[in-house]
Design a protein around this motif. Structure first.
Motif, PDB file in Angstrom:
ATOM      1  N   LEU A  38      53.092  42.989  49.953  1.00 58.85           N
ATOM      2  CA  LEU A  38      51.896  42.281  49.472  1.00 58.85           C
ATOM      3  C   LEU A  38      50.957  43.214  48.721  1.00 58.85           C
ATOM      4  O   LEU A  38      50.211  42.790  47.841  1.00 58.85           O
ATOM      5  CB  LEU A  38      51.128  41.658  50.643  1.00 58.85           C
ATOM      6  CG  LEU A  38      51.834  40.581  51.456  1.00 58.85           C
ATOM      7  CD1 LEU A  38      50.874  39.972  52.456  1.00 58.85           C
ATOM      8  CD2 LEU A  38      52.394  39.506  50.541  1.00 58.85           C
ATOM      9  N   LEU A  39      50.957  44.493  49.082  1.00 54.88           N
ATOM     10  CA  LEU A  39      50.030  45.423  48.439  1.00 54.88           C
ATOM     11  C   LEU A  39      50.451  45.753  47.006  1.00 54.88           C
ATOM     12  O   LEU A  39      49.682  46.334  46.258  1.00 54.88           O
ATOM     13  CB  LEU A  39      49.906  46.703  49.270  1.00 54.88           C
ATOM     14  CG  LEU A  39      49.269  46.499  50.641  1.00 54.88           C
ATOM     15  CD1 LEU A  39      49.216  47.796  51.415  1.00 54.88           C
ATOM     16  CD2 LEU A  39      47.875  45.904  50.516  1.00 54.88           C
ATOM     17  N   GLU A  40      51.667  45.367  46.654  1.00 51.94           N
ATOM     18  CA  GLU A  40      52.108  45.580  45.270  1.00 51.94           C
ATOM     19  C   GLU A  40      51.663  44.426  44.375  1.00 51.94           C
ATOM     20  O   GLU A  40      51.770  44.510  43.162  1.00 51.94           O
ATOM     21  CB  GLU A  40      53.637  45.658  45.211  1.00 51.94           C
ATOM     22  CG  GLU A  40      54.221  46.789  46.033  1.00 51.94           C
ATOM     23  CD  GLU A  40      54.196  48.101  45.270  1.00 51.94           C
ATOM     24  OE1 GLU A  40      54.903  48.193  44.246  1.00 51.94           O
ATOM     25  OE2 GLU A  40      53.438  49.008  45.677  1.00 51.94           O
ATOM     26  N   MET A  41      51.221  43.333  45.005  1.00 49.49           N
ATOM     27  CA  MET A  41      50.848  42.157  44.220  1.00 49.49           C
ATOM     28  C   MET A  41      49.371  42.211  43.847  1.00 49.49           C
ATOM     29  O   MET A  41      48.565  42.836  44.536  1.00 49.49           O
ATOM     30  CB  MET A  41      51.103  40.878  45.038  1.00 49.49           C
ATOM     31  CG  MET A  41      52.562  40.638  45.378  1.00 49.49           C
ATOM     32  SD  MET A  41      52.747  39.426  46.696  1.00 49.49           S
ATOM     33  CE  MET A  41      52.722  37.912  45.793  1.00 49.49           C
ATOM     34  N   SER A  42      49.000  41.536  42.742  1.00 45.74           N
ATOM     35  CA  SER A  42      47.587  41.451  42.389  1.00 45.74           C
ATOM     36  C   SER A  42      46.920  40.423  43.305  1.00 45.74           C
ATOM     37  O   SER A  42      47.585  39.599  43.912  1.00 45.74           O
ATOM     38  CB  SER A  42      47.438  41.003  40.936  1.00 45.74           C
ATOM     39  OG  SER A  42      47.786  39.644  40.832  1.00 45.74           O
ATOM     40  N   ARG A  43      45.587  40.520  43.376  1.00 43.14           N
ATOM     41  CA  ARG A  43      44.863  39.588  44.230  1.00 43.14           C
ATOM     42  C   ARG A  43      45.137  38.142  43.807  1.00 43.14           C
ATOM     43  O   ARG A  43      45.315  37.263  44.650  1.00 43.14           O
ATOM     44  CB  ARG A  43      43.366  39.890  44.144  1.00 43.14           C
ATOM     45  CG  ARG A  43      42.547  39.177  45.198  1.00 43.14           C
ATOM     46  CD  ARG A  43      41.075  39.545  45.094  1.00 43.14           C
ATOM     47  NE  ARG A  43      40.314  38.807  46.086  1.00 43.14           N
ATOM     48  CZ  ARG A  43      40.155  39.174  47.353  1.00 43.14           C
ATOM     49  NH1 ARG A  43      40.691  40.296  47.769  1.00 43.14           N
ATOM     50  NH2 ARG A  43      39.462  38.441  48.191  1.00 43.14           N
ATOM     51  N   GLU A  44      45.184  37.934  42.499  1.00 42.88           N
ATOM     52  CA  GLU A  44      45.442  36.582  41.985  1.00 42.88           C
ATOM     53  C   GLU A  44      46.791  36.061  42.463  1.00 42.88           C
ATOM     54  O   GLU A  44      46.932  34.907  42.875  1.00 42.88           O
ATOM     55  CB  GLU A  44      45.422  36.592  40.447  1.00 42.88           C
ATOM     56  CG  GLU A  44      44.052  36.386  39.847  1.00 42.88           C
ATOM     57  CD  GLU A  44      43.241  35.306  40.562  1.00 42.88           C
ATOM     58  OE1 GLU A  44      43.686  34.134  40.553  1.00 42.88           O
ATOM     59  OE2 GLU A  44      42.185  35.632  41.146  1.00 42.88           O
ATOM     60  N   GLU A  45      47.780  36.951  42.400  1.00 44.09           N
ATOM     61  CA  GLU A  45      49.135  36.575  42.791  1.00 44.09           C
ATOM     62  C   GLU A  45      49.180  36.231  44.281  1.00 44.09           C
ATOM     63  O   GLU A  45      49.790  35.239  44.680  1.00 44.09           O
ATOM     64  CB  GLU A  45      50.061  37.748  42.493  1.00 44.09           C
ATOM     65  CG  GLU A  45      51.425  37.364  41.988  1.00 44.09           C
ATOM     66  CD  GLU A  45      52.237  38.614  41.661  1.00 44.09           C
ATOM     67  OE1 GLU A  45      53.462  38.553  41.796  1.00 44.09           O
ATOM     68  OE2 GLU A  45      51.631  39.665  41.302  1.00 44.09           O
ATOM     69  N   VAL A  46      48.522  37.078  45.087  1.00 40.09           N
ATOM     70  CA  VAL A  46      48.483  36.847  46.527  1.00 40.09           C
ATOM     71  C   VAL A  46      47.834  35.502  46.802  1.00 40.09           C
ATOM     72  O   VAL A  46      48.313  34.704  47.603  1.00 40.09           O
ATOM     73  CB  VAL A  46      47.689  37.967  47.230  1.00 40.09           C
ATOM     74  CG1 VAL A  46      47.459  37.620  48.689  1.00 40.09           C
ATOM     75  CG2 VAL A  46      48.430  39.286  47.113  1.00 40.09           C
ATOM     76  N   ARG A  47      46.744  35.239  46.087  1.00 40.89           N
ATOM     77  CA  ARG A  47      46.011  34.011  46.313  1.00 40.89           C
ATOM     78  C   ARG A  47      46.861  32.790  45.966  1.00 40.89           C
ATOM     79  O   ARG A  47      46.835  31.786  46.639  1.00 40.89           O
ATOM     80  CB  ARG A  47      44.751  34.026  45.448  1.00 40.89           C
ATOM     81  CG  ARG A  47      43.793  32.953  45.850  1.00 40.89           C
ATOM     82  CD  ARG A  47      42.686  32.760  44.877  1.00 40.89           C
ATOM     83  NE  ARG A  47      42.086  33.992  44.408  1.00 40.89           N
ATOM     84  CZ  ARG A  47      40.794  34.105  44.123  1.00 40.89           C
ATOM     85  NH1 ARG A  47      39.996  33.103  44.316  1.00 40.89           N
ATOM     86  NH2 ARG A  47      40.313  35.221  43.636  1.00 40.89           N
ATOM     87  N   LYS A  48      47.627  32.899  44.892  1.00 40.68           N
ATOM     88  CA  LYS A  48      48.438  31.766  44.453  1.00 40.68           C
ATOM     89  C   LYS A  48      49.670  31.584  45.333  1.00 40.68           C
ATOM     90  O   LYS A  48      50.023  30.466  45.686  1.00 40.68           O
ATOM     91  CB  LYS A  48      48.898  31.989  42.999  1.00 40.68           C
ATOM     92  CG  LYS A  48      47.978  31.356  41.979  1.00 40.68           C
ATOM     93  CD  LYS A  48      48.789  30.783  40.816  1.00 40.68           C
ATOM     94  CE  LYS A  48      48.513  29.316  40.587  1.00 40.68           C
ATOM     95  NZ  LYS A  48      47.171  29.008  40.155  1.00 40.68           N
ATOM     96  N   LYS A  49      50.323  32.711  45.670  1.00 46.16           N
ATOM     97  CA  LYS A  49      51.655  32.589  46.277  1.00 46.16           C
ATOM     98  C   LYS A  49      51.690  32.832  47.765  1.00 46.16           C
ATOM     99  O   LYS A  49      52.680  32.516  48.415  1.00 46.16           O
ATOM    100  CB  LYS A  49      52.603  33.583  45.596  1.00 46.16           C
ATOM    101  CG  LYS A  49      52.813  33.283  44.132  1.00 46.16           C
ATOM    102  CD  LYS A  49      53.789  34.263  43.522  1.00 46.16           C
ATOM    103  CE  LYS A  49      53.938  34.021  42.035  1.00 46.16           C
ATOM    104  NZ  LYS A  49      54.468  35.190  41.344  1.00 46.16           N
ATOM    105  N   VAL A  50      50.641  33.448  48.328  1.00 46.52           N
ATOM    106  CA  VAL A  50      50.718  33.816  49.740  1.00 46.52           C
ATOM    107  C   VAL A  50      49.727  33.027  50.589  1.00 46.52           C
ATOM    108  O   VAL A  50      50.102  32.305  51.501  1.00 46.52           O
ATOM    109  CB  VAL A  50      50.490  35.330  49.926  1.00 46.52           C
ATOM    110  CG1 VAL A  50      50.526  35.689  51.397  1.00 46.52           C
ATOM    111  CG2 VAL A  50      51.543  36.115  49.150  1.00 46.52           C
TER     112      VAL A  50
END
Lengths: 340, 284, 328
Positions: free
Chosen positions: C77-89
């Protein structure tokens, strides 16, 4: 269970409070001249009586009218009763300076100019100020906020009429872009033609701007703090962790922060009105401020009193409208708690 | 965790810079008002030169329509305005703190009545009330003007002091004093007042800038003091004698700018103090 | 053993402040298996809420990640951008239920409006579909379906908490992270909330729960695994039964005894009953961080820091008392 909606209760309470305030205000208006040592109204009366030698007929008429309206020779409670009952009948008395014109008619002819200036200016400043304040809060600790905040702080401390003087001097007197006085060209008479309306707007710009620019400062400061607090509330974090976009969350924050600003609108109107009255003087704008100044400088007490009664009534009505609006847009008031 | 951390974040650099600049402005204006007349010993009310001269070496801020020196008026005006501002603020503060303490500490009926009174005065615009009261006085010395401003500007102080008192009065140390049998008066003096001292100081600063602006408003409509010079007084004569339309900028810009600088620096000082004392605004 | 659902490895995170660095998470490894309820316990201020934020990849200044990985189904998860985390996680694979249900919902929106705003970020559902999804789920969990059309202030505290849990898990996330979900509730409401969460796990709405609390008795009721955190570090972990039956670390013991006190008053205050203060994370004590409060303190505890070492049965402990046992 037949419960009255909290919305209605809220409005009734606000309405009752505003009526109570109005009567408290009337009491002050009534008591003031009578409580001040050497009763200024009685003093004026003597002065008018002495002038009667010079111009007997009119002055005597003024004297009689004035005596009757203030009823100073009657006992205090009868004076108060007369005062209130005449008011309820819509009679604000007769002006001395503009004798024999009625105070109510005089104020009615000047009031539209004031309201026409005040209401749009207050609303525009409110909207712009809130947007700028929210922007500064959102950009807190960046160059945007660091640059905007001191501007807001200084603006909020500028008296409307001083900015009016500066604008008049730079844009009307020096640059000659705008007219130097009045609400329309003296040669024109008010009509619904496009030429007249354009000329009126031309005269309107500077008084309008001097109120808007200053008022923006106060709204922006308030909104900035509200948004900063709101951004830190739990629901912002939770909404984000539900996956909501920044845009949606900022929408929530803006909406919730603006609610207290609606209440603030009610409370600030009086201050803006006070400043605007003096701004009218600077522009020789034919509103109630101008009328009040004339009344004050001629010690026309009936006119002074009447102007205040009308101004304060207007403010109280505006307050009630804002309160109703607030109750309507805030679900916490509109919808009651029905949980277990 | 985060809440614990926010308590120890040091005040922001920006705030400190803001405070420094405001203090510098304030001290400069104070110095001008209180030492100015010894350095520049010109009578503000004396006709000293030609009429309506723009600023020159002889008259640093020019002269007005009577040939009176504007710099001398400005120096006297600062002093006059500060005097009225300080007195009026003290009066408001006294009323506001007394009402707020009583309402908050006594509670119940007293609280309800006092808050009703406060809300009524709050709803009536103070500047209109001031004009209304002042209109009935033919002669108004600075003290009277201060009183008129003071008795109409206290409600928000009362509300704030009340809510702070409410939150303090159930704290442990107040309960202890109650158990020790201290009188209400002593509890308020010993336990409550010291805890709201920083707020009271802030309120005084804000009231003072508000009072100076109010004085100017009253003067502008012709109801300022009839004795001595204030910043509002200078602006009033500039307005009545058409200084703006006749382009005599040196007559109305200096007093207004001084007033704005005074009021803004006082407000910034209050804001900086607030950021310092109010942990809610700190942190990220 | 299958691959764990969530795996935090070598996590270090600090609040970077002008006065220094507060190491709130200081070298933590944590594992949430599939089909498990993992408890994370410790006093307030020990860094557990920070660890939760780290595990959610909810990193905002002044909090910063110094090192580590957070593998969710093997993806960092730390490799993902905040936006990506918000959308996908968030809300999709991992859902979070906050500490205070009271303020977690926007006070001026009906709950269904919030749900619509949330769900439509993840799936292209129509408003109609969201409403029926929401209603079906509330029915399944025996909650009144009309509550979604209400404003938060119209619901009682316990109901609000349950509704929040229900709407947080509408999209059947694999992991539910709950931070002190019951501490503001009375005992009977607490039970309802706990039962509902376990029901959700049984019904496969969620796979696993990460349960953060300072109340050990609650953990005892629900958890399969526990992690005990002290001053930014994990001091003991293992299967819940084993740890509760035989706590090894003196801090775990203290935690258990302090909450075992029968008087409700002490229980209310929970872990405050342990003598001494939790240490400052700005300047943690030398050696073992618990040594100033530890009844069994030895010389070595003051100078060197015990590592977290496995002691069998899937358990681990960071204490020199047990290091020697292992060695001998």
């Amino acid at each position: 269970m037949p419960i009255i909606s909290p919305f209605i209760i809220y409005i009734l309470r606000k309405g009752a409070f505003i009526i109570a305030t109005f009567f408290a205000f009337l009491l002050v208006i009534f008591a003031l001249p009578r409580a001040i040592p050497g009763n200024p109204v009685a003093a004026l009366l003597t002065q008018i009586f002495q002038q009667a030698q010079a111009n007997p007929d009119t002055v005597k008429a003024v004297y009689r009218k004035f005596l009757e309206e203030f009823g100073l020779n009657k006992p205090l409670h009868e004076q108060l009763f007369d005062f209130i009952s005449r008011l309820m009948g819509g009679d604000l008395g007769t002006s001395i300076a503009f004798y024999p014109r009625k105070v109510a008619d005089l104020v009615a002819s000047y009031l539209p100019w004031t309201l026409g200036l005040l209401i749009p200016a207050i609303l525009v400043a409110w909207a712009i100020g809130n947007l700028l304040g929210a922007w500064a809060a959102y950009r807190r600790r960046t160059r945007v906020d660091n640059a905007l905040l001191p501007v807001f702080l200084v603006l909020s401390q500028v008296p409307y009429y001083w900015l009016a003087m500066i604008l008049l001097y730079t844009l009307a007197v020096t640059a000659r872009v705008f007219p130097v006085a009045g609400a329309y060209p003296p040669a024109m008479s008010p009509s619904l033609t496009s030429t007249f309306i354009l000329a009126m707007l031309h005269h309107y710009t500077l008084p309008f701007l001097s109120i808007v620019i200053v008022a923006i400062g106060g709204w922006a400061i308030g909104m900035r703090v509200l948004v900063i607090y709101e951004l830190r509330s739990d629901y912002v974090e939770y909404s984000e962790l539900l996956g909501l976009s920044d845009k949606k969350i900022l929408g929530y924050v803006f909406r919730n922060s603006i609610l207290p600003q609606v209440t603030g609108l009610a409370l600030s109107m009086g201050t803006v009105m006070g400043g605007a009255l003096i701004t009218e003087l600077v522009f020789s704008y034919p509103g109630t401020g101008y009328l009040l100044f004339r009344a004050l400088s001629t010690l026309d007490y009936p006119l002074i009193q009447g102007t205040f009664i009308i101004l304060v009534s207007t403010l109280l009505v505006a307050n009630l409208i804002v309160d109703i609006l607030y109750a309507y847009i805030d679900p916490r008031i509109r919808v009651s708690y029905v949980g277990d | 965790m985060l809440r614990g951390v926010s308590k120890i974040i040091s005040p922001e650099l920006f705030t400190i810079r803001k405070l420094d600049a405001s203090l510098a402005v304030l001290l400069t204006i104070f110095a001008l008002g209180f030492v100015g007349s010894t350095v520049y010993p010109v009578q503000p009310t004396a006709v000293v030169g030609p009429l309506e001269t723009p600023p020159s070496q002889l008259y640093p801020l020019g002269t007005d329509a009577y040939g009176k020196d504007i710099l001398a008026q400005l120096i006297a005006g600062i002093r006059g305005s500060l005097q009225i501002g300080a007195t009026a603020a003290a009066i408001s503060l006294l009323i506001g703190v007394l009402i707020g303490l009583m309402a908050g500490y006594k509670g119940k009926i007293i609280d309800n009545l006092l808050m009703m009174l406060t809300d009524i005065v709050l709803l009536l615009p103070s500047i209109l009330l001031m004009i209304m009261v002042a209109a009935y006085f033919k002669w108004r010395d600075p003290l009277l003007v201060s009183i008129i401003i003071g008795i109409t500007s206290w409600p928000w102080v009362a509300r704030a002091v009340r809510s702070q008192t409410l939150s303090l009065k159930n704290r442990e140390f107040v309960n202890l004093s109650k158990m020790a049998g201290l009188s209400d008066f002593r509890i308020v003096i010993r336990d409550i007042l010291p805890n709201i001292a920083s707020y009271i100081f802030m309120a005084y600063v804000l009231l003072m800038s508000g009072a100076m602006i109010a004085e100017t408003g009253l003067s502008m409509i012709g109801l300022g003091t009839t004795q001595g010079v204030t910043l509002g007084n200078i602006l009033f004569w500039a307005q009545v004698l058409e200084a703006v339309r006749r382009g005599l900028w040196w007559w109305f810009i200096p007093p207004g700018a001084t007033l704005v600088a005074l009021a803004a620096s006082l407000l910034m000082i209050a804001t900086a103090l607030d950021e310092y004392f109010n942990p809610r605004l700190r942190g990220s | 053993m299958s691959e764990p659902l969530l795996l935090g490895l070598g996590l270090r995170a600090s609040y970077v402040l002008r006065i220094g660095e507060v190491r709130a998470v200081d070298g933590v490894d944590i594992e949430v298996p599939r089909d498990a309820v993992v408890g994370l316990a410790g006093e307030s201020g020990c860094g557990k809420s920070t660890l939760v934020n780290v595990l959610l990849a909810n990193i905002r200044p002044p909090l910063r990640i110094k090192s580590g990985k957070i593998l969710l189904d093997g993806v960092d998860l730390l490799e993902m951008s905040r936006e990506e985390v918000r959308k996908k996680v968030w809300g999709v694979k991992v859902s979070y239920v906050p500490q205070s249900a009271l303020n977690a919902l926007n006070p001026t929106k009906r709950i269904i409006e919030l749900v619509k705003d949330a769900i439509t970020q993840h799936t292209p559902a129509t408003d109609q579909e969201v409403v029926s999804l929401c209603k079906r789920r509330l029915e399944e969990l025996n909650l009144p379906t009309d509550s979604i059309h209400k404003y938060p202030h119209e619901l009682s505290g316990g109901m609000r908490q349950r509704v929040i849990i229900a709407i947080s898990t509408l999209l059947n996330p694999r992991l539910l992270v709950v931070d002190e979900p019951t501490s503001a509730l009375d005992v009977s409401t607490q039970k309802q909330v706990l039962k509902m969460m376990l029901d959700m796990k049984r019904n496969r709405i969620i796979d696993s729960i990460l349960f953060v609390t300072h109340e050990l008795p609650v953990l005892r009721q629900v958890s399969s695994h526990v992690y005990i955190m002290y001053a930014g570090k994990i001091v003991e972990y293992g299967p819940a039964d084993s740890v509760f039956f035989n706590p090894l670390h003196p801090y775990t013991k203290a935690l258990m005894y302090s909450v075992m006190t029968p008087e409700p008053e002490t229980r209310e205050r929970g872990l405050v009953a342990i003598p001494g203060e939790p240490p400052s994370l700005l300047m943690p004590p030398q050696g073992c961080r618990f040594h100033p409060r530890c009844p069994y303190v030895m010389d070595i505890c003051r100078s060197s820091e015990p590592r977290l070492v496995p002691v069998g049965e899937g358990r681990g402990v960071a204490c020199f008392l047990h290091h020697s046992e292992v060695a001998s």
